[in-house]
Design a protein around this motif. Structure first.
Motif, PDB file in Angstrom:
ATOM      1  N   ALA A  30       0.830  -1.211   0.000  1.00 58.30           N
ATOM      2  CA  ALA A  30       0.000   0.000   0.000  1.00 58.30           C
ATOM      3  C   ALA A  30       0.860   1.255   0.000  1.00 58.30           C
ATOM      4  CB  ALA A  30      -0.922  -0.008   1.219  1.00 58.30           C
ATOM      5  N   LEU A  31       1.961   1.233   0.740  1.00 59.44           N
ATOM      6  CA  LEU A  31       2.849   2.394   0.760  1.00 59.44           C
ATOM      7  C   LEU A  31       3.524   2.594  -0.596  1.00 59.44           C
ATOM      8  CD1 LEU A  31       3.977   4.617   2.555  1.00 59.44           C
ATOM      9  CD2 LEU A  31       5.796   3.062   3.254  1.00 59.44           C
ATOM     10  N   THR A  32       3.839   1.502  -1.273  1.00 57.69           N
ATOM     11  CA  THR A  32       4.411   1.614  -2.614  1.00 57.69           C
ATOM     12  C   THR A  32       3.404   2.209  -3.591  1.00 57.69           C
ATOM     13  OG1 THR A  32       5.791  -0.322  -2.156  1.00 57.69           O
ATOM     14  CG2 THR A  32       5.556   0.333  -4.449  1.00 57.69           C
ATOM     15  N   HIS A  33       2.142   1.814  -3.455  1.00 56.28           N
ATOM     16  CA  HIS A  33       1.095   2.402  -4.309  1.00 56.28           C
ATOM     17  C   HIS A  33       0.969   3.903  -4.060  1.00 56.28           C
ATOM     18  CE1 HIS A  33      -2.631   2.764  -6.561  1.00 56.28           C
ATOM     19  NE2 HIS A  33      -3.193   3.333  -5.509  1.00 56.28           N
ATOM     20  N   ALA A  34       1.027   4.304  -2.796  1.00 56.63           N
ATOM     21  CA  ALA A  34       0.978   5.738  -2.483  1.00 56.63           C
ATOM     22  C   ALA A  34       2.200   6.460  -3.044  1.00 56.63           C
ATOM     23  CB  ALA A  34       0.887   5.934  -0.971  1.00 56.63           C
ATOM     24  N   TYR A  35       3.339   5.783  -3.054  1.00 60.35           N
ATOM     25  CA  TYR A  35       4.561   6.400  -3.585  1.00 60.35           C
ATOM     26  C   TYR A  35       4.463   6.604  -5.095  1.00 60.35           C
ATOM     27  CZ  TYR A  35       9.502   7.061  -4.630  1.00 60.35           C
ATOM     28  OH  TYR A  35      10.697   7.558  -5.082  1.00 60.35           O
ATOM     29  N   THR A  36       3.964   5.603  -5.818  1.00 58.77           N
ATOM     30  CA  THR A  36       3.818   5.756  -7.269  1.00 58.77           C
ATOM     31  C   THR A  36       2.782   6.831  -7.607  1.00 58.77           C
ATOM     32  OG1 THR A  36       2.230   3.915  -7.240  1.00 58.77           O
ATOM     33  CG2 THR A  36       4.517   3.394  -7.760  1.00 58.77           C
ATOM     34  N   THR A  37       1.717   6.900  -6.814  1.00 57.45           N
ATOM     35  CA  THR A  37       0.723   7.960  -7.034  1.00 57.45           C
ATOM     36  C   THR A  37       1.330   9.336  -6.789  1.00 57.45           C
ATOM     37  OG1 THR A  37      -1.025   6.433  -6.339  1.00 57.45           O
ATOM     38  CG2 THR A  37      -1.565   8.770  -6.379  1.00 57.45           C
ATOM     39  N   LEU A 120      14.939   4.692  -3.795  1.00 61.11           N
ATOM     40  CA  LEU A 120      15.072   5.680  -2.723  1.00 61.11           C
ATOM     41  C   LEU A 120      16.489   5.708  -2.172  1.00 61.11           C
ATOM     42  CD1 LEU A 120      11.737   5.175  -0.751  1.00 61.11           C
ATOM     43  CD2 LEU A 120      12.396   7.154  -2.115  1.00 61.11           C
ATOM     44  N   VAL A 121      17.113   4.543  -2.090  1.00 61.37           N
ATOM     45  CA  VAL A 121      18.490   4.490  -1.593  1.00 61.37           C
ATOM     46  C   VAL A 121      19.450   5.109  -2.606  1.00 61.37           C
ATOM     47  CG1 VAL A 121      20.367   2.927  -0.955  1.00 61.37           C
ATOM     48  CG2 VAL A 121      18.056   2.502  -0.125  1.00 61.37           C
ATOM     49  N   GLU A 122      19.231   4.826  -3.885  1.00 59.11           N
ATOM     50  CA  GLU A 122      20.127   5.347  -4.920  1.00 59.11           C
ATOM     51  C   GLU A 122      20.000   6.856  -5.094  1.00 59.11           C
ATOM     52  OE1 GLU A 122      19.326   3.111  -8.470  1.00 59.11           O
ATOM     53  OE2 GLU A 122      21.111   1.881  -8.165  1.00 59.11           O
ATOM     54  N   ASP A 123      18.767   7.363  -5.032  1.00 62.19           N
ATOM     55  CA  ASP A 123      18.528   8.784  -5.289  1.00 62.19           C
ATOM     56  C   ASP A 123      17.842   9.384  -4.074  1.00 62.19           C
ATOM     57  OD1 ASP A 123      18.204  11.274  -6.337  1.00 62.19           O
ATOM     58  OD2 ASP A 123      16.555  10.745  -7.682  1.00 62.19           O
ATOM     59  N   ALA A 124      18.598  10.129  -3.279  1.00 65.24           N
ATOM     60  CA  ALA A 124      18.043  10.774  -2.083  1.00 65.24           C
ATOM     61  C   ALA A 124      17.992  12.287  -2.271  1.00 65.24           C
ATOM     62  CB  ALA A 124      18.870  10.422  -0.850  1.00 65.24           C
ATOM     63  N   GLY A 125      17.610  12.720  -3.476  1.00 69.36           N
ATOM     64  CA  GLY A 125      17.570  14.144  -3.775  1.00 69.36           C
ATOM     65  C   GLY A 125      16.314  14.811  -3.244  1.00 69.36           C
ATOM     66  N   THR A 126      16.177  16.087  -3.611  1.00 73.54           N
ATOM     67  CA  THR A 126      15.036  16.865  -3.136  1.00 73.54           C
ATOM     68  C   THR A 126      13.726  16.321  -3.682  1.00 73.54           C
ATOM     69  OG1 THR A 126      16.474  18.807  -3.077  1.00 73.54           O
ATOM     70  CG2 THR A 126      14.105  19.190  -2.946  1.00 73.54           C
ATOM     71  N   GLU A 127      13.723  15.919  -4.965  1.00 74.16           N
ATOM     72  CA  GLU A 127      12.500  15.392  -5.562  1.00 74.16           C
ATOM     73  C   GLU A 127      12.045  14.123  -4.859  1.00 74.16           C
ATOM     74  OE1 GLU A 127      15.215  16.122  -7.226  1.00 74.16           O
ATOM     75  OE2 GLU A 127      14.697  17.872  -8.445  1.00 74.16           O
ATOM     76  N   THR A 128      12.999  13.242  -4.554  1.00 71.38           N
ATOM     77  CA  THR A 128      12.655  11.989  -3.885  1.00 71.38           C
ATOM     78  C   THR A 128      12.096  12.242  -2.497  1.00 71.38           C
ATOM     79  OG1 THR A 128      14.427  10.884  -5.115  1.00 71.38           O
ATOM     80  CG2 THR A 128      13.538   9.746  -3.200  1.00 71.38           C
ATOM     81  N   ARG A 129      12.692  13.167  -1.770  1.00 73.70           N
ATOM     82  CA  ARG A 129      12.183  13.486  -0.431  1.00 73.70           C
ATOM     83  C   ARG A 129      10.783  14.082  -0.500  1.00 73.70           C
ATOM     84  NH1 ARG A 129      17.587  15.351   0.389  1.00 73.70           N
ATOM     85  NH2 ARG A 129      16.884  17.493   0.064  1.00 73.70           N
ATOM     86  N   GLU A 130      10.540  14.909  -1.502  1.00 73.75           N
ATOM     87  CA  GLU A 130       9.208  15.494  -1.646  1.00 73.75           C
ATOM     88  C   GLU A 130       8.173  14.426  -1.977  1.00 73.75           C
ATOM     89  OE1 GLU A 130       6.869  18.858  -4.356  1.00 73.75           O
ATOM     90  OE2 GLU A 130       9.015  18.501  -4.618  1.00 73.75           O
ATOM     91  N   VAL A 131       8.527  13.523  -2.885  1.00 76.50           N
ATOM     92  CA  VAL A 131       7.603  12.441  -3.239  1.00 76.50           C
ATOM     93  C   VAL A 131       7.336  11.547  -2.035  1.00 76.50           C
ATOM     94  CG1 VAL A 131       7.330  10.387  -4.672  1.00 76.50           C
ATOM     95  CG2 VAL A 131       8.247  12.476  -5.673  1.00 76.50           C
TER      96      VAL A 131
END
Length: 200
Positions: A30-37, A120-131
């Motif tokens: 469910a958390l992965t679904h929320a992440y893709t959304t 998430l581990v590979e890319d911990a940038g601003t966009e990833t944190r916002e998502v």
């Protein structure tokens, strides 16, 4: 009574950790679904920002409304370099978000949480944190009845039971009473005399 309480505590620790890890693992699909959304939501928000920038520039410089993104950046760079760089960064950001969304949706449902965690581990940038912030804010704890949910729940249960067993083994080693060496202490205080040879 002491053994009864110790057994009850051991069973409670096993049950508690196993249930806690099982419920936590059940949230992964469910958390992965929320992440893709959230990925798609942030990408669409970035696209709206790009369209607004292009619309303002086209109205000011009398450009065509149907100008492509790359053409808009090239046309704006000699006139407003800073604005052109910002527009280029927004276009690149949207591309990265949509690529990440497509990769996750192309992965099997069972492997999707693992792939999302790896990204998430590979890319911990601003966009990833916002998502991730949006996904966590919109996520509602739930139990998803699916094959992936059952497998992750079982894996979480086994991991919780393993950690509980390790914890109980560690606590038992700490609380195990050490054997007392009374005989050694007595021998040191009263050493045994050597046996005398028997008289003929």
């Amino acid at each position: 009574m002491r053994r009864f309480i110790a057994g009850w505590l051991s069973d409670s620790i096993r049950f508690g950790l196993g249930l806690m890890f099982a419920l936590a693992a059940l949230q992964l699909p469910a958390l992965t679904h929320a992440y893709t959304t959230a990925l798609l939501q942030v990408a669409e928000g970035t696209r709206r920002d790009i369209n607004q920038r292009k619309e303002v520039a086209s109205q000011y410089y009398r450009w065509s409304d149907t100008m492509a993104d790359a053409a808009a950046v090239d046309a704006l760079r000699p006139l407003e370099p800073a604005n052109a760089e910002g527009l280029s960064a927004s276009i690149a950001r949207e591309g990265l978000l949509r690529d990440s969304y497509r990769r996750l949706m192309a992965a099997p449902e069972l492997l999707r949480p693992l792939k999302a965690g790896w990204e998430l581990v590979e890319d911990a940038g601003t966009e990833t944190r916002e998502v991730l912030r949006i996904a966590w804010a919109t996520h509602v704890p739930q139990v998803v009845i699916s094959t992936a949910g059952a497998i992750y729940g079982l894996a979480g249960l086994m991991l919780g039971l393993l950690l509980a067993q390790l914890l109980l083994t560690f606590l038992a080693a700490l609380w195990r009473p050490r054997p007392k060496r009374l005989n050694t202490a007595v021998e040191r205080r009263h050493p045994t005399l050597p046996a005398r040879d028997s008289l003929p």
